[in-house]
Design a protein around this motif. Structure first.
Motif, PDB file in Angstrom:
ATOM      1  N   GLY A  21      62.051  27.731  -9.301  1.00 53.96           N
ATOM      2  CA  GLY A  21      62.852  28.626 -10.050  1.00 53.96           C
ATOM      3  C   GLY A  21      64.396  28.207  -9.895  1.00 53.96           C
ATOM      4  N   PHE A  22      64.611  27.187  -9.150  1.00 53.76           N
ATOM      5  CA  PHE A  22      66.028  26.845  -8.895  1.00 53.76           C
ATOM      6  C   PHE A  22      66.844  26.474 -10.191  1.00 53.76           C
ATOM      7  N   LEU A  87      67.206  17.191 -11.473  1.00 55.36           N
ATOM      8  CA  LEU A  87      66.628  17.810  -9.950  1.00 55.36           C
ATOM      9  C   LEU A  87      65.420  18.293 -10.156  1.00 55.36           C
ATOM     10  N   ARG A  88      64.513  18.207  -9.206  1.00 58.04           N
ATOM     11  CA  ARG A  88      63.384  18.588  -9.050  1.00 58.04           C
ATOM     12  C   ARG A  88      63.048  19.610  -7.748  1.00 58.04           C
ATOM     13  N   VAL A  89      61.966  20.351  -7.840  1.00 60.06           N
ATOM     14  CA  VAL A  89      61.636  21.089  -6.619  1.00 60.06           C
ATOM     15  C   VAL A  89      61.501  20.149  -5.542  1.00 60.06           C
ATOM     16  N   PHE A 108      69.819  14.468  -3.046  1.00 62.52           N
ATOM     17  CA  PHE A 108      68.613  13.691  -2.228  1.00 62.52           C
ATOM     18  C   PHE A 108      67.496  14.082  -2.694  1.00 62.52           C
ATOM     19  N   GLY A 109      66.471  13.186  -2.717  1.00 60.22           N
ATOM     20  CA  GLY A 109      65.070  13.438  -3.073  1.00 60.22           C
ATOM     21  C   GLY A 109      64.430  14.210  -1.827  1.00 60.22           C
ATOM     22  N   ARG A 214      58.920  16.098 -16.515  1.00 56.56           N
ATOM     23  CA  ARG A 214      58.894  16.593 -15.027  1.00 56.56           C
ATOM     24  C   ARG A 214      57.658  16.485 -14.506  1.00 56.56           C
ATOM     25  N   GLU A 215      56.508  16.898 -15.162  1.00 56.96           N
ATOM     26  CA  GLU A 215      55.077  16.949 -14.399  1.00 56.96           C
ATOM     27  C   GLU A 215      54.884  15.557 -14.248  1.00 56.96           C
TER      28      GLU A 215
END
Length: 356
Positions: A21-22, A87-89, A108-109, A214-215
Motif C-alpha cells: 500500500g506504499f 519502487l516495490r514492496v 535501496f532494494g 510488477r509481479e
C-alpha cells in the motif's frame, strides 16, 4: 509502519521500508517531523488551508517531483515518484532533508544495495511519439510474431504499452478492441485490454501492463521479448526467455550497427557502463576485461564487472584517463567501436571514433 531517523546538524535523514500500500502515501516519522518540519513557514501555511508541497530529487534523474504534504503524510504526487523509480514492496527509501522542504531520496532494494538505473530519466512527454519509441519489431522481416518492449517510467505510470505498427497490422490487431492475455515464461496469465486508436492507427495494451511488470519483477529500462502465440478473439502474448530475447535482438540488428556505441559523460555519475543490450548483442557478458583504445592508438586495459540485473557492465577507473585523453568533457557524447582481436588470446577492444 516501522521507521527510524538519523540526523546530522547539516542534513538530517530518515528512512522508511516500503510495505504493501506504499504507493498511496508515505508517513514522515513523527520525531523527524516534529524536529525538522513542524512550525516551518510552508507547513504553517498548509495548516491555514492549502497543503504544503515538498520537492523530491534523486540521483536517478535531473527532475524534481512536487508532492503534497498533508500533515506528516506525503500524498498527491507520491505515486508518480514511486512509479518513475519503479519502487516495490521491500525496497527502502532514505530521505535527506536539504532545507525548505526539499528532500534528496536514495532508493535501496531488499538486499540493502542501492538500486542502479540504466539511464537517467528525462521529462516525460504525453505525445504518442515518445510512447511509440518504447517497442519495436524484434526479428527478421519474415517473422512478425515477436516484438521487443522496454519498461519505462512513462508506460508504467500510464499503465499502457504501445504495440509496433508492423506487428499489429501483420497479426490482425488493428480495428479491434478486446481482452488480451499476457503470459510469463511459465505460462501464468494476466488479463489486459487491447485498445485501438482509429485517428492514429495505433494499438496499445492498457489496464494490466503495470501489474504484469510488477509481479514479474520487470524494472525500469529492462528489455523483454513478447511472442504472439494465439490470435483469434482473445489474443495471447507470451514473454520469451532471456536467451530468446538475445536471439531476437541479434536477429533484428545488423552486424555493423551492433559494433557501435554512443555514450554520454555525465556530471553526476561516477561510473561508465556498457548498456545491457550492447553487451548481449556482442556476446561479451562473460568478459571481465576490455581494452580501451584512444584517438592516439594508446591502449588501456580496464576491468568489466556486472552493474545490475539487466546485463549492464561497469568499466574500471581507467575510463577517466581514456576520456581525458580523447578530450571528452562532462555533458559530451562520444562514439566507440567494438573490435575483436583474433588469436590465441582473443580480446575485445573499444576504439574511440569521434565526439558527437
Amino acid at each position: 509502519m516501522a521507521n527510524a531517523s538519523a540526523s546530522s546538524p547539516i542534513n538530517p535523514h530518515f528512512f522508511q521500508p516500503l510495505l504493501p500500500g506504499f504507493q498511496s502515501y508515505l508517513n514522515i516519522p513523527m520525531a523527524f517531523y516534529s524536529k525538522h518540519i513542524k512550525g516551518t513557514t510552508d507547513e504553517g501555511n498548509a495548516n491555514a488551508g492549502d497543503k504544503a508541497v515538498v520537492k523530491l530529487r534523486s540521483d536517478a534523474s535531473d527532475l524534481t517531483w512536487e508532492v503534497k504534504m498533508d500533515g506528516r503524510r506525503l500524498t498527491q504526487g507520491w505515486q508518480e515518484f514511486t512509479t518513475s523509480h519503479d519502487l516495490r514492496v521491500g525496497d527502502i527509501v532514505i530521505f535527506r532533508h536539504d532545507g525548505d522542504l526539499l528532500f534528496h531520496v536514495t532508493t535501496f532494494g531488499p538486499s540493502c544495495c542501492e538500486i542502479q538505473y540504466d539511464d537517467v530519466f528525462h521529462k516525460s512527454s504525453d505525445s504518442d511519439l515518445e510512447m511509440n519509441q518504447e517497442t519495436r519489431e524484434a526479428v527478421s522481416p519474415s517473422d512478425k510474431s515477436c516484438f521487443v518492449a522496454r519498461v519505462t517510467p512513462t508506460n508504467l505510470r500510464k499503465d499502457s504499452l504501445f504495440l509496433p505498427r508492423g506487428f499489429s497490422r501483420s497479426n490482425g490487431l488493428t480495428n479491434r478492441e478486446c481482452e488480451i492475455i499476457l503470459l510469463n515464461e511459465y505460462e501464468k496469465p494476466w488479463t489486459a485490454s487491447l485498445i485501438y486508436y482509429k485517428t492514429t492507427g495505433d494499438v496499445y495494451i492498457r489496464t494490466g501492463w503495470r501489474r504484469f511488470c510488477r509481479e514479474n519483477r520487470k524494472r525500469v529500462n529492462s528489455l523483454s521479448t513478447f511472442k504472439l502465440v494465439q490470435a483469434g478473439t482473445k489474443p495471447v502474448l507470451q514473454l520469451c526467455s532471456s536467451m530468446h530475447n538475445r536471439d531476437c535482438l541479434r536477429a533484428s540488428s545488423s552486424r555493423s550497427q551492433e559494433r557501435f556505441l554512443t555514450l554520454t559523460l555525465t556530471l553526476r555519475k561516477s561510473k561508465l557502463c556498457l548498456p545491457g543490450k550492447f553487451v548481449w548483442l556482442n556476446g561479451i557478458e562473460n568478459a571481465r576485461k576490455i581494452t580501451l583504445v584512444d584517438r592516439y592508438g594508446v591502449k588501456r586495459t580496464t576491468s568489466l564487472r556486472p552493474d545490475n540485473n539487466y546485463g549492464a557492465m561497469r568499466m574500471g577507473k581507467e575510463w577517466r584517463e581514456f576520456c581525458e585523453a580523447n578530450g571528452v568533457k562532462a555533458g559530451e557524447s562520444f562514439t566507440l567501436e567494438l573490435i575483436k582481436e583474433e588469436g590465441e588470446t582473443a580480446t575485445h577492444l573499444l576504439k574511440f571514433c569521434t565526439k558527437v
